[in-house]
Scaffold this motif. Structure first.
Motif, PDB file in Angstrom:
ATOM      1  N   CYS A 165      30.593  33.300  32.740  1.00 59.37           N
ATOM      2  CA  CYS A 165      30.207  34.701  32.940  1.00 59.37           C
ATOM      3  C   CYS A 165      30.723  35.573  31.802  1.00 59.37           C
ATOM      4  CB  CYS A 165      30.762  35.214  34.263  1.00 59.37           C
ATOM      5  SG  CYS A 165      30.070  34.350  35.681  1.00 59.37           S
ATOM      6  N   ASP A 166      30.013  36.682  31.558  1.00 58.27           N
ATOM      7  CA  ASP A 166      30.385  37.584  30.474  1.00 58.27           C
ATOM      8  C   ASP A 166      31.499  38.554  30.841  1.00 58.27           C
ATOM      9  OD1 ASP A 166      28.473  36.503  28.726  1.00 58.27           O
ATOM     10  OD2 ASP A 166      26.912  37.822  29.526  1.00 58.27           O
ATOM     11  N   THR A 167      31.637  38.857  32.143  1.00 60.70           N
ATOM     12  CA  THR A 167      32.686  39.785  32.590  1.00 60.70           C
ATOM     13  C   THR A 167      33.315  39.266  33.876  1.00 60.70           C
ATOM     14  OG1 THR A 167      31.272  41.141  34.028  1.00 60.70           O
ATOM     15  CG2 THR A 167      31.358  41.763  31.681  1.00 60.70           C
ATOM     16  N   ALA A 168      34.506  39.746  34.155  1.00 61.77           N
ATOM     17  CA  ALA A 168      35.175  39.370  35.403  1.00 61.77           C
ATOM     18  C   ALA A 168      34.373  39.872  36.601  1.00 61.77           C
ATOM     19  CB  ALA A 168      36.591  39.942  35.433  1.00 61.77           C
ATOM     20  N   GLU A 169      33.760  41.035  36.456  1.00 62.98           N
ATOM     21  CA  GLU A 169      32.969  41.595  37.550  1.00 62.98           C
ATOM     22  C   GLU A 169      31.732  40.741  37.829  1.00 62.98           C
ATOM     23  OE1 GLU A 169      35.908  44.298  36.269  1.00 62.98           O
ATOM     24  OE2 GLU A 169      34.350  43.369  35.050  1.00 62.98           O
ATOM     25  N   VAL A 197      42.981  42.550  35.541  1.00 63.81           N
ATOM     26  CA  VAL A 197      41.892  41.973  34.753  1.00 63.81           C
ATOM     27  C   VAL A 197      40.517  42.243  35.351  1.00 63.81           C
ATOM     28  CG1 VAL A 197      43.340  40.159  33.777  1.00 63.81           C
ATOM     29  CG2 VAL A 197      42.117  39.737  35.930  1.00 63.81           C
ATOM     30  N   ILE A 198      40.481  42.948  36.472  1.00 59.52           N
ATOM     31  CA  ILE A 198      39.201  43.179  37.142  1.00 59.52           C
ATOM     32  C   ILE A 198      39.232  44.528  37.847  1.00 59.52           C
ATOM     33  CG2 ILE A 198      39.903  42.014  39.286  1.00 59.52           C
ATOM     34  CD1 ILE A 198      36.981  40.845  39.310  1.00 59.52           C
ATOM     35  N   ASP A 199      38.085  45.138  37.924  1.00 62.66           N
ATOM     36  CA  ASP A 199      37.941  46.393  38.649  1.00 62.66           C
ATOM     37  C   ASP A 199      38.100  46.093  40.140  1.00 62.66           C
ATOM     38  OD1 ASP A 199      36.913  48.605  40.073  1.00 62.66           O
ATOM     39  OD2 ASP A 199      35.434  49.041  38.535  1.00 62.66           O
ATOM     40  N   PRO A 200      38.982  46.803  40.840  1.00 63.73           N
ATOM     41  CA  PRO A 200      39.195  46.512  42.264  1.00 63.73           C
ATOM     42  C   PRO A 200      37.924  46.623  43.099  1.00 63.73           C
ATOM     43  CG  PRO A 200      40.310  48.546  41.643  1.00 63.73           C
ATOM     44  CD  PRO A 200      39.805  47.908  40.376  1.00 63.73           C
ATOM     45  N   ALA A 201      37.000  47.470  42.701  1.00 67.29           N
ATOM     46  CA  ALA A 201      35.747  47.620  43.449  1.00 67.29           C
ATOM     47  C   ALA A 201      34.952  46.316  43.442  1.00 67.29           C
ATOM     48  CB  ALA A 201      34.916  48.750  42.869  1.00 67.29           C
ATOM     49  N   ALA A 202      35.100  45.509  42.393  1.00 64.13           N
ATOM     50  CA  ALA A 202      34.366  44.246  42.303  1.00 64.13           C
ATOM     51  C   ALA A 202      34.857  43.237  43.338  1.00 64.13           C
ATOM     52  CB  ALA A 202      34.502  43.660  40.906  1.00 64.13           C
ATOM     53  N   VAL A 253      34.543  40.277  48.346  1.00 60.75           N
ATOM     54  CA  VAL A 253      35.069  38.916  48.246  1.00 60.75           C
ATOM     55  C   VAL A 253      35.949  38.629  49.470  1.00 60.75           C
ATOM     56  CG1 VAL A 253      36.451  37.325  46.858  1.00 60.75           C
ATOM     57  CG2 VAL A 253      34.985  39.012  45.737  1.00 60.75           C
ATOM     58  N   ALA A 254      35.627  37.554  50.190  1.00 61.58           N
ATOM     59  CA  ALA A 254      36.359  37.231  51.418  1.00 61.58           C
ATOM     60  C   ALA A 254      37.800  36.826  51.155  1.00 61.58           C
ATOM     61  CB  ALA A 254      35.642  36.109  52.171  1.00 61.58           C
ATOM     62  N   HIS A 255      38.029  36.066  50.089  1.00 59.95           N
ATOM     63  CA  HIS A 255      39.391  35.611  49.799  1.00 59.95           C
ATOM     64  C   HIS A 255      39.668  35.720  48.310  1.00 59.95           C
ATOM     65  CE1 HIS A 255      43.138  33.462  49.957  1.00 59.95           C
ATOM     66  NE2 HIS A 255      42.719  32.767  48.913  1.00 59.95           N
ATOM     67  N   VAL A 256      40.847  36.257  47.986  1.00 63.83           N
ATOM     68  CA  VAL A 256      41.305  36.360  46.602  1.00 63.83           C
ATOM     69  C   VAL A 256      42.650  35.645  46.506  1.00 63.83           C
ATOM     70  CG1 VAL A 256      42.043  37.929  44.760  1.00 63.83           C
ATOM     71  CG2 VAL A 256      40.144  38.580  46.265  1.00 63.83           C
ATOM     72  N   THR A 257      42.798  34.844  45.448  1.00 65.90           N
ATOM     73  CA  THR A 257      44.083  34.215  45.139  1.00 65.90           C
ATOM     74  C   THR A 257      44.539  34.732  43.786  1.00 65.90           C
ATOM     75  OG1 THR A 257      43.708  32.169  46.373  1.00 65.90           O
ATOM     76  CG2 THR A 257      45.221  32.031  44.545  1.00 65.90           C
ATOM     77  N   THR A 258      45.812  35.085  43.691  1.00 66.73           N
ATOM     78  CA  THR A 258      46.386  35.457  42.404  1.00 66.73           C
ATOM     79  C   THR A 258      47.544  34.511  42.103  1.00 66.73           C
ATOM     80  OG1 THR A 258      47.485  37.190  41.103  1.00 66.73           O
ATOM     81  CG2 THR A 258      47.749  37.318  43.492  1.00 66.73           C
ATOM     82  N   GLU A 285      48.185  40.802  37.164  1.00 62.89           N
ATOM     83  CA  GLU A 285      46.756  40.620  36.900  1.00 62.89           C
ATOM     84  C   GLU A 285      45.869  41.228  37.978  1.00 62.89           C
ATOM     85  OE1 GLU A 285      46.045  36.387  36.824  1.00 62.89           O
ATOM     86  OE2 GLU A 285      46.604  36.162  38.921  1.00 62.89           O
ATOM     87  N   LEU A 286      46.407  41.426  39.148  1.00 62.38           N
ATOM     88  CA  LEU A 286      45.650  41.913  40.301  1.00 62.38           C
ATOM     89  C   LEU A 286      45.803  43.424  40.437  1.00 62.38           C
ATOM     90  CD1 LEU A 286      44.139  41.000  43.007  1.00 62.38           C
ATOM     91  CD2 LEU A 286      46.372  41.310  44.066  1.00 62.38           C
ATOM     92  N   PRO A 287      44.686  44.151  40.581  1.00 60.61           N
ATOM     93  CA  PRO A 287      44.825  45.586  40.843  1.00 60.61           C
ATOM     94  C   PRO A 287      45.425  45.801  42.233  1.00 60.61           C
ATOM     95  CG  PRO A 287      42.501  44.927  40.851  1.00 60.61           C
ATOM     96  CD  PRO A 287      43.297  43.715  40.502  1.00 60.61           C
ATOM     97  N   LEU A 288      46.383  46.691  42.339  1.00 58.35           N
ATOM     98  CA  LEU A 288      47.067  46.915  43.618  1.00 58.35           C
ATOM     99  C   LEU A 288      46.114  47.410  44.707  1.00 58.35           C
ATOM    100  CD1 LEU A 288      50.483  48.412  42.473  1.00 58.35           C
ATOM    101  CD2 LEU A 288      49.956  46.088  43.237  1.00 58.35           C
ATOM    102  N   GLU A 289      45.019  48.029  44.316  1.00 61.71           N
ATOM    103  CA  GLU A 289      44.046  48.491  45.299  1.00 61.71           C
ATOM    104  C   GLU A 289      43.443  47.327  46.082  1.00 61.71           C
ATOM    105  OE1 GLU A 289      43.882  51.312  41.740  1.00 61.71           O
ATOM    106  OE2 GLU A 289      44.045  49.163  42.066  1.00 61.71           O
ATOM    107  N   ALA A 290      43.500  46.124  45.524  1.00 68.03           N
ATOM    108  CA  ALA A 290      42.923  44.946  46.182  1.00 68.03           C
ATOM    109  C   ALA A 290      43.763  44.470  47.368  1.00 68.03           C
ATOM    110  CB  ALA A 290      42.774  43.809  45.169  1.00 68.03           C
TER     111      ALA A 290
END
Length: 159
Positions: free
Chosen positions: A31-35, A54-59, A63-68, A78-83
Motif C-alpha cells: 500500500c502507498d499509505t498507512a491509511e 504513523v497513522i491518522d487515528p480516524a483511519a 478496525v476491529a482490532h489493533v496491535t501495537t 507509533e500509535l495515536p493516543l486517540e485510538a
C-alpha cells in the motif's frame, strides 16, 4: 484472504512483500499509505520503531482490532493516543506497563487503569460491551504464539 502492508520506506516494503508472497499463500498487497493499508481492515498491526504516530487515528475507527508492538513511551509512540478510546485494552503484561510509570504513553491517560491481561481475556472472554480491542505488546516471548493459537482455535470452532 488479503494482507495489506505499508512501510514508510518503499525499499523495505517491496522486499518484505516479496519475501512474504513466497512464504504465505494469501494475496499480499503493498500500500502507498498507512491509511490505505487499514481501509476496510478487520485487524491492523503497527510494528515500527517510529517515535510519533504513523497513522491518522480516524483511519483506525472501523478496525476491529489493533496491535501495537513498537514504542509505547510518553514522548515516543507509533500509535495515536486517540485510538485508545472505546477499545478493550489488553496486554501480555499490564504490570510491566504500570511499572513504566511516567515513561509509558498512557501515563495519566483516563484509560491507563483499564488494561486487562491477555490471558484473562482469552480465558474468560469479553463482557465489557466494547466492540473493538487494542493489544499493547510488552514484548514477552511467546505471547504472539499463544494468542494466534487461541484465535485459530476460535475460528475453527466457529466455522
Amino acid at each position: 484472504a488479503q494482507v495489506r502492508v505499508y512501510s514508510r520506506h518503499n525499499t523495505n516494503l517491496e522486499a518484505f512483500v516479496g519475501r512474504m508472497r513466497a512464504l504465505v499463500p494469501v494475496d499480499m498487497v503493498a500500500c502507498d499509505t498507512a491509511e490505505d493499508d487499514v481501509a476496510h481492515a478487520d485487524i491492523a498491526i503497527l510494528a515500527t520503531n517510529a517515535g510519533m504516530p504513523v497513522i491518522d487515528p480516524a483511519a483506525l475507527c472501523g478496525v476491529a482490532h489493533v496491535t501495537t508492538v513498537g514504542p509505547k513511551f510518553l514522548d515516543s509512540h507509533e500509535l495515536p493516543l486517540e485510538a485508545v478510546a472505546d477499545r478493550l485494552l489488553v496486554s501480555d503484561s499490564p504490570q510491566q506497563i504500570r511499572d513504566q510509570g511516567v515513561r509509558h504513553m498512557l501515563h495519566g491517560h483516563p484509560r491507563s487503569d483499564d488494561i486487562k491481561h491477555l490471558g484473562e481475556s482469552l480465558i474468560h472472554g469479553r463482557s465489557d460491551g466494547l466492540r473493538q480491542s487494542l493489544y499493547l505488546s510488552a514484548g514477552l516471548a511467546g505471547t504472539e504464539v499463544v494468542a494466534l493459537d487461541t484465535a485459530l482455535s476460535y475460528l475453527a470452532a466457529h466455522r
